[in-house]
Scaffold this motif. Structure first.
Motif, mmCIF file in Angstrom:
data_model
loop_
_atom_site.group_PDB
_atom_site.id
_atom_site.type_symbol
_atom_site.label_atom_id
_atom_site.label_comp_id
_atom_site.label_asym_id
_atom_site.label_seq_id
_atom_site.Cartn_x
_atom_site.Cartn_y
_atom_site.Cartn_z
ATOM 1 N N MET A 1 0.847 -1.169 0.000
ATOM 2 C CA MET A 1 0.000 0.000 0.000
ATOM 3 C C MET A 1 0.895 1.236 0.000
ATOM 4 O O MET A 1 1.808 1.346 0.792
ATOM 5 C CB MET A 1 -0.890 -0.005 1.253
ATOM 6 N N ARG A 2 0.592 2.130 -0.907
ATOM 7 C CA ARG A 2 1.321 3.387 -0.993
ATOM 8 C C ARG A 2 0.525 4.503 -0.329
ATOM 9 O O ARG A 2 -0.627 4.313 0.060
ATOM 10 C CB ARG A 2 1.586 3.717 -2.464
ATOM 11 N N LYS A 3 1.122 5.677 -0.204
ATOM 12 C CA LYS A 3 0.487 6.785 0.498
ATOM 13 C C LYS A 3 -0.878 7.172 -0.091
ATOM 14 O O LYS A 3 -1.834 7.366 0.665
ATOM 15 C CB LYS A 3 1.422 7.988 0.554
ATOM 16 N N PRO A 4 -1.029 7.286 -1.417
ATOM 17 C CA PRO A 4 -2.359 7.633 -1.946
ATOM 18 C C PRO A 4 -3.418 6.566 -1.639
ATOM 19 O O PRO A 4 -4.575 6.893 -1.374
ATOM 20 C CB PRO A 4 -2.138 7.751 -3.463
ATOM 21 N N GLU A 5 -3.001 5.312 -1.648
ATOM 22 C CA GLU A 5 -3.936 4.238 -1.326
ATOM 23 C C GLU A 5 -4.327 4.291 0.150
ATOM 24 O O GLU A 5 -5.489 4.040 0.500
ATOM 25 C CB GLU A 5 -3.317 2.882 -1.668
ATOM 26 N N LEU A 6 -3.361 4.612 1.021
ATOM 27 C CA LEU A 6 -3.645 4.755 2.441
ATOM 28 C C LEU A 6 -4.615 5.908 2.667
ATOM 29 O O LEU A 6 -5.590 5.774 3.426
ATOM 30 C CB LEU A 6 -2.352 4.986 3.228
ATOM 31 N N ALA A 7 -4.394 7.034 2.012
ATOM 32 C CA ALA A 7 -5.282 8.188 2.149
ATOM 33 C C ALA A 7 -6.688 7.845 1.672
ATOM 34 O O ALA A 7 -7.679 8.238 2.304
ATOM 35 C CB ALA A 7 -4.724 9.383 1.380
ATOM 36 N N ALA A 8 -6.785 7.093 0.586
ATOM 37 C CA ALA A 8 -8.107 6.698 0.078
ATOM 38 C C ALA A 8 -8.807 5.765 1.072
ATOM 39 O O ALA A 8 -10.017 5.882 1.291
ATOM 40 C CB ALA A 8 -7.971 6.014 -1.286
ATOM 41 N N ALA A 9 -8.069 4.856 1.684
ATOM 42 C CA ALA A 9 -8.658 3.947 2.668
ATOM 43 C C ALA A 9 -9.120 4.717 3.906
ATOM 44 O O ALA A 9 -10.192 4.432 4.448
ATOM 45 C CB ALA A 9 -7.646 2.867 3.054
ATOM 46 N N VAL A 10 -8.332 5.694 4.340
ATOM 47 C CA VAL A 10 -8.718 6.530 5.484
ATOM 48 C C VAL A 10 -9.978 7.317 5.131
ATOM 49 O O VAL A 10 -10.901 7.430 5.939
ATOM 50 C CB VAL A 10 -7.565 7.475 5.910
ATOM 51 N N ALA A 11 -10.042 7.844 3.919
ATOM 52 C CA ALA A 11 -11.212 8.600 3.478
ATOM 53 C C ALA A 11 -12.452 7.709 3.470
ATOM 54 O O ALA A 11 -13.528 8.122 3.929
ATOM 55 C CB ALA A 11 -10.967 9.180 2.090
ATOM 56 N N ASP A 12 -12.329 6.501 2.977
ATOM 57 C CA ASP A 12 -13.471 5.576 2.936
ATOM 58 C C ASP A 12 -13.939 5.214 4.340
ATOM 59 O O ASP A 12 -15.136 5.136 4.601
ATOM 60 C CB ASP A 12 -13.101 4.293 2.177
ATOM 61 N N GLN A 13 -12.996 4.981 5.253
ATOM 62 C CA GLN A 13 -13.351 4.549 6.606
ATOM 63 C C GLN A 13 -13.936 5.671 7.445
ATOM 64 O O GLN A 13 -14.809 5.438 8.277
ATOM 65 C CB GLN A 13 -12.134 3.963 7.307
ATOM 66 N N THR A 14 -13.484 6.908 7.223
ATOM 67 C CA THR A 14 -13.913 8.020 8.067
ATOM 68 C C THR A 14 -14.993 8.893 7.441
ATOM 69 O O THR A 14 -15.588 9.715 8.131
ATOM 70 C CB THR A 14 -12.716 8.921 8.407
ATOM 71 N N LYS A 18 -11.001 12.670 0.059
ATOM 72 C CA LYS A 18 -9.659 12.124 -0.162
ATOM 73 C C LYS A 18 -8.591 13.185 0.081
ATOM 74 O O LYS A 18 -7.513 12.878 0.588
ATOM 75 C CB LYS A 18 -9.541 11.554 -1.566
ATOM 76 N N ASP A 19 -8.886 14.430 -0.254
ATOM 77 C CA ASP A 19 -7.917 15.503 -0.027
ATOM 78 C C ASP A 19 -7.669 15.714 1.473
ATOM 79 O O ASP A 19 -6.524 15.870 1.907
ATOM 80 C CB ASP A 19 -8.395 16.816 -0.653
ATOM 81 N N LYS A 20 -8.726 15.706 2.276
ATOM 82 C CA LYS A 20 -8.594 15.895 3.715
ATOM 83 C C LYS A 20 -7.863 14.704 4.334
ATOM 84 O O LYS A 20 -6.989 14.884 5.186
ATOM 85 C CB LYS A 20 -9.977 16.057 4.351
ATOM 86 N N ALA A 21 -8.177 13.502 3.880
ATOM 87 C CA ALA A 21 -7.501 12.305 4.388
ATOM 88 C C ALA A 21 -6.021 12.340 4.026
ATOM 89 O O ALA A 21 -5.172 11.950 4.823
ATOM 90 C CB ALA A 21 -8.156 11.046 3.843
ATOM 91 N N VAL A 25 -2.814 12.134 6.595
ATOM 92 C CA VAL A 25 -1.704 11.191 6.443
ATOM 93 C C VAL A 25 -0.387 11.946 6.370
ATOM 94 O O VAL A 25 0.599 11.570 7.026
ATOM 95 C CB VAL A 25 -1.911 10.289 5.199
ATOM 96 N N ASN A 26 -0.345 13.037 5.615
ATOM 97 C CA ASN A 26 0.869 13.847 5.510
ATOM 98 C C ASN A 26 1.243 14.464 6.856
ATOM 99 O O ASN A 26 2.423 14.515 7.211
ATOM 100 C CB ASN A 26 0.714 14.937 4.457
ATOM 101 N N ILE A 29 2.833 11.774 9.031
ATOM 102 C CA ILE A 29 4.203 11.497 8.590
ATOM 103 C C ILE A 29 5.134 12.628 9.015
ATOM 104 O O ILE A 29 6.247 12.389 9.492
ATOM 105 C CB ILE A 29 4.241 11.270 7.065
ATOM 106 N N ASP A 30 4.669 13.875 8.879
ATOM 107 C CA ASP A 30 5.477 15.026 9.281
ATOM 108 C C ASP A 30 5.784 14.994 10.780
ATOM 109 O O ASP A 30 6.916 15.285 11.194
ATOM 110 C CB ASP A 30 4.773 16.337 8.937
ATOM 111 N N GLN A 31 4.809 14.641 11.592
ATOM 112 C CA GLN A 31 5.008 14.610 13.036
ATOM 113 C C GLN A 31 5.939 13.482 13.464
ATOM 114 O O GLN A 31 6.790 13.673 14.341
ATOM 115 C CB GLN A 31 3.663 14.500 13.771
ATOM 116 N N VAL A 32 5.819 12.318 12.848
ATOM 117 C CA VAL A 32 6.727 11.211 13.155
ATOM 118 C C VAL A 32 8.145 11.582 12.729
ATOM 119 O O VAL A 32 9.110 11.344 13.458
ATOM 120 C CB VAL A 32 6.263 9.897 12.491
ATOM 121 N N SER A 33 8.285 12.197 11.565
ATOM 122 C CA SER A 33 9.605 12.617 11.078
ATOM 123 C C SER A 33 10.222 13.672 11.989
ATOM 124 O O SER A 33 11.423 13.618 12.294
ATOM 125 C CB SER A 33 9.498 13.180 9.663
#
Length: 90
Positions: A1-14, A18-21, A25-26, A29-33
């Motif tokens: 699973m790549r980042k766009p696919e993860l964002a799409a899955a988050v969008a579907d679940q919540t 897709k833009d907000k999801a 996700v970004n 990633i920024d906070q973990v980095s």
């Protein structure tokens, strides 16, 4: 699973767009980095822990020439899976 696919899955679940999801996700990633750059561990209970690991300097070998080279010390990010993630893989 790549980042766009993860964002799409988050969008579907919540139910978010897709833009907000993708923004969420970004931001994650920024906070973990940023935490890793500060040398802090990031623990997500049930998922796992991202931590900083130090690698000592060592000697290596150039595979093309066979010459010995010095590899400098460095830091890297490690991940240790949590119990819930390990159980999900069974």
């Amino acid at each position: 699973m790549r980042k766009p696919e993860l964002a799409a899955a988050v969008a579907d679940q919540t139910g978010l767009s897709k833009d907000k999801a993708s923004e969420i996700v970004n931001a994650f990633i920024d906070q973990v980095s940023a935490a890793a750059a500060r040398g802090e561990d990031v623990s997500l209970i049930g998922f796992g822990t991202f931590n900083i690991r130090a690698r000592d300097a060592r000697s290596g070998r150039n595979p093309q020439t066979g010459a010995t080279i010095q590899i400098p010390a460095s830091k890297t990010v490690g991940f240790k899976a949590g119990k819930a993630l390990k159980d999900a893989l069974r």
